[in-house]
Design an enzyme around this catalytic site. Structure first.
Site, PDB file in Angstrom:
ATOM      1  N   GLY A  51       0.830  -1.195   0.000  1.00  0.00           N
ATOM      2  CA  GLY A  51       0.000   0.000   0.000  1.00  0.00           C
ATOM      3  C   GLY A  51       0.865   1.245   0.000  1.00  0.00           C
ATOM      4  O   GLY A  51       2.054   1.187   0.312  1.00  0.00           O
ATOM      5  N   CYS A  78       5.385  -6.000   1.536  1.00  0.00           N
ATOM      6  CA  CYS A  78       5.720  -4.579   1.583  1.00  0.00           C
ATOM      7  C   CYS A  78       5.027  -3.909   2.784  1.00  0.00           C
ATOM      8  O   CYS A  78       5.386  -4.176   3.927  1.00  0.00           O
ATOM      9  CB  CYS A  78       5.372  -3.912   0.259  1.00  0.00           C
ATOM     10  N   TYR A  79       4.018  -3.065   2.572  1.00  0.00           N
ATOM     11  CA  TYR A  79       3.304  -2.453   3.697  1.00  0.00           C
ATOM     12  C   TYR A  79       2.762  -3.534   4.628  1.00  0.00           C
ATOM     13  O   TYR A  79       2.766  -3.368   5.855  1.00  0.00           O
ATOM     14  CB  TYR A  79       2.155  -1.573   3.188  1.00  0.00           C
ATOM     15  N   HIS A 165       8.028  -7.432  -3.903  1.00  0.00           N
ATOM     16  CA  HIS A 165       6.727  -7.855  -4.445  1.00  0.00           C
ATOM     17  C   HIS A 165       6.878  -9.173  -5.222  1.00  0.00           C
ATOM     18  O   HIS A 165       7.323  -9.178  -6.370  1.00  0.00           O
ATOM     19  CB  HIS A 165       6.151  -6.765  -5.355  1.00  0.00           C
ATOM     20  N   GLU A 167       4.479 -10.917  -6.409  1.00  0.00           N
ATOM     21  CA  GLU A 167       3.364 -11.099  -7.347  1.00  0.00           C
ATOM     22  C   GLU A 167       3.643 -10.537  -8.732  1.00  0.00           C
ATOM     23  O   GLU A 167       2.929 -10.858  -9.685  1.00  0.00           O
ATOM     24  CB  GLU A 167       2.087 -10.470  -6.773  1.00  0.00           C
ATOM     25  N   ASP A 223     -19.708 -10.671 -20.130  1.00  0.00           N
ATOM     26  CA  ASP A 223     -20.180 -10.800 -18.748  1.00  0.00           C
ATOM     27  C   ASP A 223     -21.670 -11.110 -18.676  1.00  0.00           C
ATOM     28  O   ASP A 223     -22.087 -12.052 -18.001  1.00  0.00           O
ATOM     29  CB  ASP A 223     -19.881  -9.516 -17.976  1.00  0.00           C
ATOM     30  N   LYS A 365     -12.121 -11.090 -15.477  1.00  0.00           N
ATOM     31  CA  LYS A 365     -12.575 -11.253 -16.863  1.00  0.00           C
ATOM     32  C   LYS A 365     -12.066 -12.542 -17.503  1.00  0.00           C
ATOM     33  O   LYS A 365     -12.823 -13.254 -18.175  1.00  0.00           O
ATOM     34  CB  LYS A 365     -12.136 -10.047 -17.691  1.00  0.00           C
TER      35      LYS A 365
END
Length: 509
Positions: A51, A78-79, A165, A167, A223, A365
């Protein structure tokens, strides 16, 4: 399942994607979630996101420190790592030496989260704070040249913190670290598949709806189409779809939709032709947000009038996706910045006094596309590029007239024809034409012309959160330009949009 606590990171959805790629279900929740709610969700692990805030700032996001005493493995990123350290009694400080970009990570031996990973591995840093003092029971398990405490672990409590990070693609072994957390530490099973989701969703719809009737506003997009077929398989003729033709559709859009849904899938659908009403209300309107609001208001009126003709309807179905849900609430519980009006999060249910059915609200999606294929939606619908609710109205910059609509329709149809023939349709997130509010001088047949300009927009993306302009071959762009200029009366110039998101949006309005 894995619970992800959203501390405001730009990478939250990427964390969720990495978990789901491992066929493990996850859910993103704000830090305000109560301990009781966490216990009721019964997660096998918790991930605290990064964050933009600093943990020592007044008003920085926080969750109850009780999560570290639930005997559930926790991974702070991280945060999230800083919050864990500070909440457990450690100290986090501002660093005089910030670290952004690639860094070389040196791993200590023995940590389960780094099992199978080389002792020296690249990672992606993005921080200006550092852990200065660790709480009791924590140990350093990785460092970089600029960050002595780059990763920590509390082995007994199964608490892990990563300053970098894992990810993002820039941390090459990040996926493996996440897998280690999911499977070795949290003991998750690979049960998150579209087949299992479809079966569970159909059961949930039947349990919720029973023999009652459901109304769905069908747009023809991926969708709403997947939502329609899923509901049809759950409740059959008790579903009624309403398609409102607002006069702002692509060429032959209504006919294609009728063929797929009514003739092929046998879904109960009503078509409402309201084009004249929309076009009349949009006369001389040029502001894009006003266009959206006018179209939304008239759609609501038309849809509500048609829905009133369906007796005993008690539910309204919507194709809301997870990014819509996440974006509609800010990370800190406050209002999100409005870039453009959402078309389906809220609004309809309150006015129509119907109970809401949103079977896709925890899907991204790409997962919706996989679900569509799983339940038998034709490929032409599964891989349909996104098309905005306001239609061509927001692809005509300036005033909307029938003449300008027809020019854009023809140009857009020629563009899509060439994109498909070149094999690029499924490789692009979106490709479309935009009619600009200006004219330019040209020469046709030795005569001076002063006619309209078409801009071509083609982008690549995973989920529209970010997008890059597509590097289409020059010969393809040449064919598109030649056909539009030669075959669409009133166009004498074609330009190509080479801006990415951010800073630009995908749509022009």
């Amino acid at each position: 399942m894995i619970l992800i606590i959203d501390f405001g990171s730009q990478y939250n959805q990427l964390i969720a994607r990495r978990v789901r790629e491992c066929e493990v279900y996850c859910q993103i929740e704000p830090p305000e979630i109560s301990i009781e709610s966490i216990k009721s969700l019964n997660p096998q692990g918790i991930i605290l996101s990064g964050g933009p805030a600093s943990t020592y700032e007044t008003g920085s996001p926080a969750i109850s420190a009780d999560i570290f005493h639930l005997d559930i493995p926790v991974l702070g990123i991280c945060y999230g790592m800083h919050f864990m350290i500070q909440a457990m009694g450690g100290i986090v400080e501002h660093s005089e030496k910030r670290e952004y970009g690639f860094a070389e990570l040196s791993l200590a031996e023995g940590s389960r989260i780094f099992a199978g990973i080389d002792p020296i591995t690249p990672c992606w840093m993005s921080h200006g704070d550092v852990a200065a003092t660790l709480p009791e029971g924590f140990q350093v398990i990785a460092s970089t040249a600029g960050t002595p405490i780059a990763a920590v672990e509390h082995p007994q409590k199964k608490l892990f913190g990563l300053q970098f990070h894992p990810e993002v693609e820039h941390t090459p072994m990040g996926r493996e670290m996440i897998r280690n957390f999911l499977f070795d530490i949290c003991k998750c099973d690979r049960t998150w598949t579209m087949k299992s989701f479809a079966e569970e969703a159909i059961r949930d719809i039947r349990d919720m709806v029973g023999t009652k009737k459901v109304i769905l506003g069908l747009s023809g997009g991926v969708d709403s189409s997947v939502t329609a077929l899923l509901l049809h398989q759950a409740i059959g003729r008790n579903l009624t779809c309403i398609f409102v033709d607002n006069g702002l559709l692509r060429k032959t859009e209504r006919e294609k939709l009728r063929k797929v849904f009514r003739q092929h899938l046998r879904i109960n659908i009503r078509f409402v032709n309201a084009g004249n009403r929309f076009l009349k209300a949009l006369t001389k309107v040029v502001d894009p947000e006003k266009k959206r609001k006018i179209i939304g208001r008239i759609f609501m009126d038309v849809f509500e009038a048609e829905a009133a003709k369906i007796p005993d309807a008690e539910f309204l179905a919507q194709g809301t996706l997870y990014p819509d849900v996440i974006e509609s609430r800010s990370a800190f519980g406050g209002p999100s910045s409005v870039i453009k009006s959402h078309h389906n999060v809220g609004g309809l249910p309150k006015k129509m006094k119907l109970k809401l059915v949103e079977p896709l609200k925890y899907l991204f999606k790409d997962e919706v596309r996989r679900l569509g294929s799983e339940i038998g939606l034709p490929d032409e619908m599964v891989w349909r590029q996104p098309f905005p609710g306001p239609g061509l109205a927001i692809r005509i910059i300036g005033e909307i007239t029938r003449k300008r609509l027809e020019m854009l329709r023809e140009a857009d149809d020629l563009l899509m024809d060439e994109i498909r023939k070149a094999g690029f349709y499924r490789r692009l997130w979106q490709s479309f034409a935009v009619l600009l509010p200006l004219k330019s001088v040209g020469v046709m047949g030795d005569h001076r012309t002063y006619e309209h300009v078409i801009a071509i927009r083609a982008v690549t993306s995973l989920d529209a959160m970010t997008a890059d302009w597509a590097r289409l071959p020059h010969d393809l762009l040449s064919r598109i330009s030649n056909r539009i200029i030669n075959e669409v009366k009133g166009i004498n110039r074609v330009v190509y949009d080479i801006s990415s998101k951010p800073p630009s949006t995908i749509e022009w309005e």
